[in-house]
Scaffold this motif. Structure first.
Motif, PDB file in Angstrom:
ATOM      1  N   VAL A 230       0.841  -1.196   0.000  1.00  0.00           N
ATOM      2  CA  VAL A 230       0.000   0.000   0.000  1.00  0.00           C
ATOM      3  C   VAL A 230       0.879   1.251   0.000  1.00  0.00           C
ATOM      4  O   VAL A 230       0.687   2.177  -0.807  1.00  0.00           O
ATOM      5  N   ALA A 231       1.860   1.283   0.878  1.00  0.00           N
ATOM      6  CA  ALA A 231       2.749   2.443   0.972  1.00  0.00           C
ATOM      7  C   ALA A 231       3.594   2.600  -0.284  1.00  0.00           C
ATOM      8  O   ALA A 231       3.916   3.726  -0.679  1.00  0.00           O
ATOM      9  N   PHE A 232       3.947   1.483  -0.914  1.00  0.00           N
ATOM     10  CA  PHE A 232       4.807   1.574  -2.094  1.00  0.00           C
ATOM     11  C   PHE A 232       4.094   2.310  -3.226  1.00  0.00           C
ATOM     12  O   PHE A 232       4.682   3.178  -3.884  1.00  0.00           O
ATOM     13  N   LEU A 233       2.827   1.979  -3.456  1.00  0.00           N
ATOM     14  CA  LEU A 233       2.113   2.716  -4.492  1.00  0.00           C
ATOM     15  C   LEU A 233       1.855   4.152  -4.064  1.00  0.00           C
ATOM     16  O   LEU A 233       2.018   5.092  -4.860  1.00  0.00           O
ATOM     17  N   LEU A 234       1.490   4.351  -2.815  1.00  0.00           N
ATOM     18  CA  LEU A 234       1.204   5.711  -2.351  1.00  0.00           C
ATOM     19  C   LEU A 234       2.420   6.622  -2.474  1.00  0.00           C
ATOM     20  O   LEU A 234       2.292   7.792  -2.865  1.00  0.00           O
ATOM     21  N   HIS A 235       3.604   6.122  -2.144  1.00  0.00           N
ATOM     22  CA  HIS A 235       4.763   7.018  -2.204  1.00  0.00           C
ATOM     23  C   HIS A 235       5.060   7.439  -3.641  1.00  0.00           C
ATOM     24  O   HIS A 235       5.475   8.569  -3.898  1.00  0.00           O
ATOM     25  N   HIS A 236       4.816   6.546  -4.581  1.00  0.00           N
ATOM     26  CA  HIS A 236       4.983   6.940  -5.983  1.00  0.00           C
ATOM     27  C   HIS A 236       3.974   8.006  -6.373  1.00  0.00           C
ATOM     28  O   HIS A 236       4.318   8.975  -7.075  1.00  0.00           O
ATOM     29  N   LEU A 237       2.741   7.870  -5.942  1.00  0.00           N
ATOM     30  CA  LEU A 237       1.730   8.858  -6.301  1.00  0.00           C
ATOM     31  C   LEU A 237       2.003  10.206  -5.631  1.00  0.00           C
ATOM     32  O   LEU A 237       1.770  11.254  -6.241  1.00  0.00           O
ATOM     33  N   VAL A 238       2.500  10.195  -4.411  1.00  0.00           N
ATOM     34  CA  VAL A 238       2.873  11.457  -3.764  1.00  0.00           C
ATOM     35  C   VAL A 238       3.969  12.152  -4.567  1.00  0.00           C
ATOM     36  O   VAL A 238       3.909  13.372  -4.810  1.00  0.00           O
ATOM     37  N   MET A 239       4.988  11.408  -4.990  1.00  0.00           N
ATOM     38  CA  MET A 239       6.056  12.020  -5.794  1.00  0.00           C
ATOM     39  C   MET A 239       5.518  12.566  -7.102  1.00  0.00           C
ATOM     40  O   MET A 239       5.938  13.637  -7.561  1.00  0.00           O
ATOM     41  N   LYS A 240       4.587  11.855  -7.725  1.00  0.00           N
ATOM     42  CA  LYS A 240       4.001  12.363  -8.975  1.00  0.00           C
ATOM     43  C   LYS A 240       3.227  13.653  -8.706  1.00  0.00           C
ATOM     44  O   LYS A 240       3.254  14.586  -9.523  1.00  0.00           O
ATOM     45  N   ALA A 241       2.510  13.735  -7.574  1.00  0.00           N
ATOM     46  CA  ALA A 241       1.772  14.951  -7.248  1.00  0.00           C
ATOM     47  C   ALA A 241       2.724  16.130  -7.063  1.00  0.00           C
ATOM     48  O   ALA A 241       2.460  17.240  -7.542  1.00  0.00           O
ATOM     49  N   VAL A 242       3.830  15.908  -6.365  1.00  0.00           N
ATOM     50  CA  VAL A 242       4.821  16.972  -6.173  1.00  0.00           C
ATOM     51  C   VAL A 242       5.393  17.412  -7.523  1.00  0.00           C
ATOM     52  O   VAL A 242       5.494  18.607  -7.818  1.00  0.00           O
ATOM     53  N   HIS A 243       5.755  16.454  -8.339  1.00  0.00           N
ATOM     54  CA  HIS A 243       6.392  16.743  -9.626  1.00  0.00           C
ATOM     55  C   HIS A 243       5.428  17.453 -10.575  1.00  0.00           C
ATOM     56  O   HIS A 243       5.774  18.483 -11.169  1.00  0.00           O
ATOM     57  N   LEU A 244       4.235  16.919 -10.730  1.00  0.00           N
ATOM     58  CA  LEU A 244       3.277  17.520 -11.655  1.00  0.00           C
ATOM     59  C   LEU A 244       2.782  18.863 -11.155  1.00  0.00           C
ATOM     60  O   LEU A 244       2.514  19.774 -11.943  1.00  0.00           O
ATOM     61  N   GLY A 245       2.664  19.006  -9.822  1.00  0.00           N
ATOM     62  CA  GLY A 245       2.144  20.242  -9.258  1.00  0.00           C
ATOM     63  C   GLY A 245       3.021  21.447  -9.509  1.00  0.00           C
ATOM     64  O   GLY A 245       2.531  22.578  -9.507  1.00  0.00           O
ATOM     65  N   ALA A 246       4.305  21.217  -9.763  1.00  0.00           N
ATOM     66  CA  ALA A 246       5.204  22.329 -10.056  1.00  0.00           C
ATOM     67  C   ALA A 246       4.887  22.961 -11.413  1.00  0.00           C
ATOM     68  O   ALA A 246       5.296  24.098 -11.666  1.00  0.00           O
ATOM     69  N   ARG A 247       4.143  22.236 -12.263  1.00  0.00           N
ATOM     70  CA  ARG A 247       3.836  22.729 -13.613  1.00  0.00           C
ATOM     71  C   ARG A 247       2.348  22.923 -13.849  1.00  0.00           C
ATOM     72  O   ARG A 247       1.949  23.697 -14.708  1.00  0.00           O
TER      73      ARG A 247
END
Length: 337
Positions: A230-247
């Motif tokens: 569960v945490a493994f998928l969530l941590h990837h999605l959190v990183m995607k949110a940080v990355h995409l949110g910058a743009r």
């Protein structure tokens, strides 16, 4: 030491194993993107196969050895998960235990890697929902199964591929966080409740029409603590949110909705790791691993690395209560020291 496969010998390997006839024309190409295996797509006029052979050292900047026997784990898990959810894993075609080569059916050419879609900003909560349902069903079906716990009880490869390069490396490089990070690892090693995938990541998900999915790369599977998946998928999605949110400021809420669909569907399917605060702590440890461990998220900018590191520290210290807090931290605009 086994002989590494090449595009030429991958086809011959399938002939030797009886997968291809001597008179069947076939070609092989390298499938890029992985760091743990040499992987080839072999195509005939009517069939497509993926041929995968593990590397003795992962292709990362740090020295990262891993046993070749993990290929056997993947073959066994493909058989088990294939029986449980045949529409959501590739069909196992052959396993060569002497050369540690797994051959499986290839997805249709139109299917896409979910990581690539996410990084383009294509976020479909239906994919998250499907993944939650699939993962929850795996965990529920293998819960306290004595045969499964015995068969997949060796944690050596999990330690080689996750515990050492992730948690223990972070503890050494961030000593101020060593206590809570190593406490997470202790929990992962102590509790064996079900069959854990071990690499439940967007890069290991192929998406087809109507949000159909295949989950790939089962070589880290083990009898363990379901919170890791569960945490493994969530941590990837959190990183995607940080990355995409910058743009794109509208992207993080879409990723948040996808994560919420995942955890809700996981719980509805009978998933075992439903303690939100525990999942947030383990997500925090994994976020730290992707910016301070041996497996770095190379798409993150320096500012994004700082943000992910901060969220990871907050999470692993127990300051975030669950999915909503994780994604709330991902979109905060306050400066990072």
């Amino acid at each position: 030491m086994t002989t590494p496969l090449t595009t030429d010998t991958a086809v011959e390997h399938l002939r030797d194993r009886g997968v291809l006839g001597a008179d069947v024309a076939a070609s092989a190409t390298v499938l890029d993107g992985g760091v743990s295996s040499a992987t080839f797509l072999v195509e005939t006029e009517g069939e497509r196969y993926v041929v995968k052979q593990p590397l003795p050292y992962l292709s990362v900047a740090d020295v990262w050895p891993a046993r070749l026997e993990r290929a056997g784990v993947e073959a066994n898990v493909l058989g088990l998960f294939g029986a449980l959810t045949p529409d959501h894993v590739p069909r196992l075609v052959d396993y060569d235990p002497k050369r540690f080569v797994v051959t499986m059916a290839a997805a249709p050419p139109s299917w896409v890697e979910w990581r690539a879609a996410l990084l383009r900003g294509a976020v479909d909560p239906a994919v998250g929902e499907t993944l939650g349902r699939v993962l929850g069903s795996w965990h529920a079906a293998t819960r306290d199964d004595p045969e499964v716990l015995e068969r997949f009880g060796d944690l050596g490869m999990f330690v080689e591929l996750r515990g050492d390069p992730y948690h223990r490396t972070v503890a050494a490089r961030c000593p101020e966080l060593a206590g809570p990070v190593l406490a997470c690892l202790d929990e992962l090693l102590a509790e064996r409740r079900c069959l854990v995938h071990g690499d439940f990541s967007p890069k290991n998900v192929l998406v087809g029409a109507d949000s159909r999915v295949w989950v790939l790369d089962h070589e880290v599977a083990h009898a363990g603590n379901p919170v890791f998946d569960v945490a493994f998928l969530l941590h990837h999605l959190v990183m995607k949110a940080v990355h995409l949110g910058a743009r794109d400021g509208a992207a993080p809420p879409r990723v948040h909705a996808c994560a919420r669909a995942f955890v809700d569907a996981y719980a509805a399917a009978g998933g075992l790791a439903t303690d939100a605060r525990s999942a947030a702590r383990h997500t925090g440890a994994l976020l730290l691993a992707r910016v301070h461990g041996k497996s770095r998220a190379t798409y993150l900018t320096p500012d994004e690395v700082s943000r992910v590191s901060l969220i990871g520290a907050q999470g692993v210290r127990g300051e975030l209560a669950g999915v909503d807090d994780l994604f709330g931290a991902a979109v905060r605009s306050d400066p990072v020291d």
